[in-house]
Design an enzyme around this catalytic site. Structure first.
Site, mmCIF file in Angstrom:
data_model
loop_
_atom_site.group_PDB
_atom_site.id
_atom_site.type_symbol
_atom_site.label_atom_id
_atom_site.label_comp_id
_atom_site.label_asym_id
_atom_site.label_seq_id
_atom_site.Cartn_x
_atom_site.Cartn_y
_atom_site.Cartn_z
ATOM 1 N N ASP A 124 0.824 -1.123 -0.165
ATOM 2 C CA ASP A 124 -0.005 0.056 -0.221
ATOM 3 C C ASP A 124 1.062 1.670 0.284
ATOM 4 O O ASP A 124 1.831 0.926 0.730
ATOM 5 C CB ASP A 124 -1.240 0.172 1.266
ATOM 6 C CG ASP A 124 -2.177 0.936 0.500
ATOM 7 O OD1 ASP A 124 -2.897 0.915 -0.102
ATOM 8 O OD2 ASP A 124 -2.556 1.269 2.208
ATOM 9 N N HIS A 131 -4.552 14.376 0.817
ATOM 10 C CA HIS A 131 -5.095 13.572 1.823
ATOM 11 C C HIS A 131 -3.687 13.037 2.954
ATOM 12 O O HIS A 131 -3.846 13.557 3.674
ATOM 13 C CB HIS A 131 -5.245 11.584 1.320
ATOM 14 C CG HIS A 131 -5.192 10.922 2.756
ATOM 15 N ND1 HIS A 131 -6.275 10.580 3.257
ATOM 16 C CD2 HIS A 131 -3.916 9.966 2.706
ATOM 17 C CE1 HIS A 131 -5.962 9.621 3.988
ATOM 18 N NE2 HIS A 131 -4.788 9.056 4.155
ATOM 19 N N GLU A 196 -10.947 4.440 3.068
ATOM 20 C CA GLU A 196 -10.019 4.300 1.965
ATOM 21 C C GLU A 196 -10.285 5.310 0.490
ATOM 22 O O GLU A 196 -10.308 3.512 0.304
ATOM 23 C CB GLU A 196 -9.099 4.568 2.197
ATOM 24 C CG GLU A 196 -8.467 4.249 3.765
ATOM 25 C CD GLU A 196 -6.667 4.428 4.743
ATOM 26 O OE1 GLU A 196 -6.292 4.649 5.241
ATOM 27 O OE2 GLU A 196 -6.190 4.157 3.506
ATOM 28 N N GLU A 198 -9.410 4.547 -2.738
ATOM 29 C CA GLU A 198 -8.252 3.761 -3.369
ATOM 30 C C GLU A 198 -8.259 3.014 -5.287
ATOM 31 O O GLU A 198 -9.694 2.795 -5.525
ATOM 32 C CB GLU A 198 -7.466 2.720 -2.417
ATOM 33 C CG GLU A 198 -7.265 3.761 -1.032
ATOM 34 C CD GLU A 198 -5.388 2.541 -1.057
ATOM 35 O OE1 GLU A 198 -4.864 2.064 -0.970
ATOM 36 O OE2 GLU A 198 -5.537 2.459 0.767
ATOM 37 N N ASP A 230 -9.348 0.690 1.445
ATOM 38 C CA ASP A 230 -8.448 -0.250 2.764
ATOM 39 C C ASP A 230 -8.737 0.346 3.825
ATOM 40 O O ASP A 230 -8.867 1.307 4.076
ATOM 41 C CB ASP A 230 -6.910 -0.127 1.882
ATOM 42 C CG ASP A 230 -6.117 -0.387 3.369
ATOM 43 O OD1 ASP A 230 -6.676 -1.337 3.721
ATOM 44 O OD2 ASP A 230 -4.971 0.055 3.504
ATOM 45 N N LYS A 250 -4.952 -2.098 10.013
ATOM 46 C CA LYS A 250 -5.046 -1.816 8.253
ATOM 47 C C LYS A 250 -4.902 -3.444 8.016
ATOM 48 O O LYS A 250 -5.847 -4.123 6.442
ATOM 49 C CB LYS A 250 -3.945 -1.694 7.104
ATOM 50 C CG LYS A 250 -3.671 -0.513 7.991
ATOM 51 C CD LYS A 250 -4.673 0.900 7.064
ATOM 52 C CE LYS A 250 -4.040 1.982 6.961
ATOM 53 N NZ LYS A 250 -4.678 3.160 5.861
#
Length: 429
Positions: A124, A131, A196, A198, A230, A250
């Site tokens: 990641d 951000h 998140e 992404e 994520d 995570k």
């Protein structure tokens, strides 16, 4: 990199699959994203290409002689382009191969869509500068970006075993949390669960261990892009992340959309890669003329939040954020590949690189609740009157994205959907 526009991108192309000709569909003839599917009750995943609301079984159509998606992803760029051309010609209106292809079609609604490939490793990154700045400002108001951010693509290695395909629910994670005024931490369900926004970048061709990939060759090692959420437990993260970075905050779940939009399909949406004045030039190994000329890709993205109450009432949910990849990302896809391999790291077909949260500069463009609510201090109010600082049990997040510009056919990514379940009852606190 060289411009790869060819006959398959012609916006005038129409398919004999009627649903693919709807201007609002994500999967027109100009897209042809790859994924895996299987028929009900069978164990084997098959390679499919989305066309309209259908899936084309590539092996049944005689386009490949196997059902190994990772093997297909290792193909050389010229082989991928040839396959794309063959699929396009077979699905095109008036094709002589219609009968053979028609027999290999099945409705997407009639099959199970899986993870688009087997993912061996997952990294990641943190390419979203808006951000990074906003989150940094919440914790370090005087110094939101650390000194290395504008020099090195920041990343960490994640957990591939808990990647899951769109439509899969997951349990709220447990973890250690320590209040500022507490003497010691406690094990509790996360109260600050976040999303998140992404993109997921899938590696195609591998590189040998010890052999870095040059910028000029980097995108030859990329198969395509999917949507990626994520999920993050912010309270667990704030306690555990020093000194080695994210861990249990995570790796409990990350959701991937089932279709990989290929780099070939994205060619019409290339843009120059530009940085605002005052930013440092990248080091030579992260720079190339091709990257500067067309390293960015214009991908419009949005986040939808649907609460359990909304779902019960038949409400599809509220769009809570919109942003654009080209505007949000400080580093390009080629730069991520070049940096990831500069130390000799070997990438393999199917490896997944997360972009990091892709927030735009505006308040309405923030790609996480951490930003949208200023760490939960300013909850957002939804259209039905509900408020959210962070995610609650029963909430569903849907990510969507598409590329569109004058003179090209709109290309979409499908959706990336996940729902929060209560903490697993067997976990002891």
């Amino acid at each position: 990199m060289t411009a790869g526009i060819d006959a398959t991108h012609d916006p005038a192309l129409c398919s004999w699959v009627d649903s693919a000709n709807d201007p609002s569909i994500d999967f027109p003839l100009q897209n042809l994203p790859f994924g895996r599917f299987r028929y009900g009750g069978e164990p084997q995943w098959r390679i499919g290409v989305a066309i309209g609301d259908q899936v084309l079984n590539l092996r049944q159509a005689g386009l490949v002689d196997h059902d190994d998606m990772n093997r297909l992803m290792q193909s050389e760029p010229r082989e991928r382009r040839a396959l794309r051309q063959a699929i396009s010609e077979g699905l095109c209106h008036g094709s002589a191969r219609r009968n053979a292809f028609e027999a290999a079609l099945v409705a997407q609604s009639a099959v199970e869509l899986g993870m688009p490939c087997e993912v061996g490793d997952y990294t990641d990154f943190y390419v979203g500068i808006h951000h990074a700045t906003e989150v940094g400002r919440q914790f370090r108001p005087d110094n939101p970006l650390l000194p290395n951010y504008k020099w090195v693509p920041i990343g960490y290695h994640g957990r591939a075993s808990t990647l899951q395909v769109s439509g899969t629910s997951f349990h709220r994670p447990m973890g250690q949390v320590k209040a500022v005024d507490a003497a010691q931490p406690v094990l509790v369900p996360s109260a600050r669960l976040d999303l998140e926004l992404e993109l997921g970048i899938f590696v195609g061709q591998p590189n040998a261990q010890g052999v870095p990939v040059r910028m000029e060759d980097a995108e030859q090692h990329v198969f395509g892009i999917a949507l990626f959420n994520d999920w993050s437990a912010r309270d667990i993260q704030s306690w555990e992340y020093q000194p080695l970075g994210p861990f249990l905050s995570k790796n409990f779940a990350s959701t991937v959309s089932p279709w990989i939009v290929t780099m070939e399909a994205l060619e019409p949406f290339r843009q120059p890669f530009l940085r605002q004045a005052g930013n440092p030039e990248p080091l030579p190994y992260l720079d190339s003329a091709g990257n500067r000329a067309r390293g960015a890709i214009g991908i419009q993205m949005e986040v939808v939040l649907q609460t359990a109450r909304m779902a019960q009432a038949g409400h599809a949910g509220d769009v809570i954020s919109r942003s654009n990849f080209a505007e949000a990302a400080y580093w390009t896809i080629a730069q991520l590949i070049a940096h990831h391999t500069v130390n000799g790291c070997a990438l393999r077909a199917g490896d997944l690189l997360g972009s990091g949260t892709l927030s735009g500069p505006g308040e309405e463009q923030r790609g996480s609740l951490l930003e949208l609510t200023t760490g939960g201090k300013n909850p957002i109010t939804l259209s039905n009157g509900e408020r959210r600082g962070f995610l609650e049990d029963g909430d569903t997040i849907v990510l969507r994205a598409y590329c569109d510009r004058e003179g090209a056919r709109r290309v979409g990514f499908g959706e990336c959907r996940g729902t929060v379940l209560p903490t697993f009852e067997g976990t002891g606190a």
